[in-house]
Enzyme design. Structure first.
Site, PDB file in Angstrom:
ATOM      1  N   THR A 191      79.404 -39.146 191.844  1.00 24.82           N
ATOM      2  CA  THR A 191      79.030 -38.321 190.692  1.00 24.82           C
ATOM      3  C   THR A 191      80.309 -37.982 189.939  1.00 24.82           C
ATOM      4  O   THR A 191      81.161 -37.246 190.441  1.00 24.82           O
ATOM      5  CB  THR A 191      78.327 -37.029 191.142  1.00 24.82           C
ATOM      6  N   VAL A 210      73.483 -41.638 192.457  1.00 31.84           N
ATOM      7  CA  VAL A 210      72.211 -41.603 193.184  1.00 31.84           C
ATOM      8  C   VAL A 210      71.653 -40.185 193.300  1.00 31.84           C
ATOM      9  O   VAL A 210      72.390 -39.205 193.288  1.00 31.84           O
ATOM     10  CB  VAL A 210      72.369 -42.188 194.607  1.00 31.84           C
ATOM     11  N   PHE A 244      72.714 -38.652 183.146  1.00 31.92           N
ATOM     12  CA  PHE A 244      71.436 -38.303 183.776  1.00 31.92           C
ATOM     13  C   PHE A 244      71.649 -37.717 185.167  1.00 31.92           C
ATOM     14  O   PHE A 244      70.884 -36.850 185.597  1.00 31.92           O
ATOM     15  CB  PHE A 244      70.519 -39.521 183.832  1.00 31.92           C
ATOM     16  N   LYS A 245      72.669 -38.188 185.866  1.00 35.14           N
ATOM     17  CA  LYS A 245      72.970 -37.611 187.174  1.00 35.14           C
ATOM     18  C   LYS A 245      73.332 -36.133 187.035  1.00 35.14           C
ATOM     19  O   LYS A 245      72.882 -35.284 187.817  1.00 35.14           O
ATOM     20  CB  LYS A 245      74.120 -38.387 187.824  1.00 35.14           C
ATOM     21  N   LEU A 246      74.121 -35.803 186.018  1.00 36.92           N
ATOM     22  CA  LEU A 246      74.478 -34.402 185.798  1.00 36.92           C
ATOM     23  C   LEU A 246      73.260 -33.585 185.379  1.00 36.92           C
ATOM     24  O   LEU A 246      73.105 -32.431 185.797  1.00 36.92           O
ATOM     25  CB  LEU A 246      75.584 -34.297 184.747  1.00 36.92           C
TER      26      LEU A 246
END
Length: 283
Positions: free
Chosen positions: A91, A116, A166-168
């Site tokens: 991340t 992920v 999008f992970k954040l």
């Protein structure tokens, strides 16, 4: 041959799954003992990042942050084989991803960011959600390999930093959810309701079922026909804050929410749906 850097809970279980599938894997970790624990499974443990990369067609990373990724990649670079593909599951910042894609492309390597939404058990079982974005040809080069590592591989399109973004977004929601639960238990404590008993509310009340409708209302800005008026929500917030204050129980986030409610009410939106709290973010 695969080189894997970062043998924390996630990385080590990725390696266990890869070995179970018969993949040859070299592993490196700053704390050597974490890598050594995988040796009985057939992973080759090395002490030098460049040595881990020698002969590897794919380079995988599960590290802590942007700085760690850049540091390890530079240390590993002397061992990179021509045509090796770098897959970073860390991340990291979207800005960092953009810089790394440009840097490693200039050096003649493919860099793919694949963060992920997976816990250690997901990594071991090859379940959960993995995100990717970027040049379609680069994604195609690793698609089949990544699909074996996860339950769902979600391609977010050609923008190279979109998976990072999008992970954040997802992690922010998880943080908000967890803090909201902690806040609920704190209010329960103030009201004399043990956390274990307060948790039974969710055996009957499923707020997750309302997310789609709530998002739709926000995106369509349908605030004029309220299901819960902002002024009434603010009244409830006052009741909660007063109860916690009287019991001497601190609340972490509700006072900030109440402050935001007050500001939006002062703008004349008290009789509109409380989801209008999102209006500034949607403009």
């Amino acid at each position: 041959m695969i080189a894997f850097y970062g043998m924390g809970l996630l990385g080590s279980n990725f390696v266990r799954a890869l070995r179970r599938h018969g993949e040859d894997v070299k592993v490196w970790n700053r704390t050597a003992a974490k890598a050594a624990a995988l040796e009985p499974l057939g992973a080759k443990v090395v002490s030098d990042p460049a040595e881990a990369a020698r002969g590897a067609q794919r380079i995988h990373l599960t590290l802590s942050d942007d700085a760690a990724v850049d540091d390890v990649l530079e240390r590993a670079r002397p061992g990179f084989a021509q045509g090796a593909i770098i897959v970073d599951h860390t991340t990291t910042s979207p800005k960092g991803v953009v810089a790394r894609v440009a840097r490693w492309t200039e050096r003649g390597f493919v860099f793919v960011h694949a963060p992920v939404f997976m816990g250690p058990q997901n990594a071991l079982e090859s379940t959960g959600l993995m995100l990717v974005s970027g040049d379609p040809k680069r994604i195609d080069a690793v698609k089949s390999s990544l699909e074996k590592m996860t339950g769902t591989l979600l391609n977010l399109g050609p923008r190279v930093d979109k998976a990072a973004a999008f992970k954040l977004l997802g992690n922010l929601y998880l943080m908000s959810l967890t803090t909201g639960l902690a806040e609920m238990f704190a209010l329960g404590k103030a009201l004399g309701i043990p956390a274990s008993e307060a948790a039974t509310l969710f055996q009957h009340f499923n707020p997750g079922a309302t997310i789609s409708a709530r998002v739709k209302r926000m995106l369509e800005a349908k605030f004029a026909s309220p299901s819960w008026e902002l002024s009434m929500a603010r009244k409830d917030a006052r009741l909660m804050i007063d109860a916690a204050s009287e019991a001497g129980v601190p609340l972490a986030i509700l006072p900030a929410i109440a402050k935001r409610m007050d500001a939006v009410i002062a703008e004349g939106h008290g009789n509109e749906d409380w989801t209008i709290l999102a209006k500034d973010a949607l403009e």
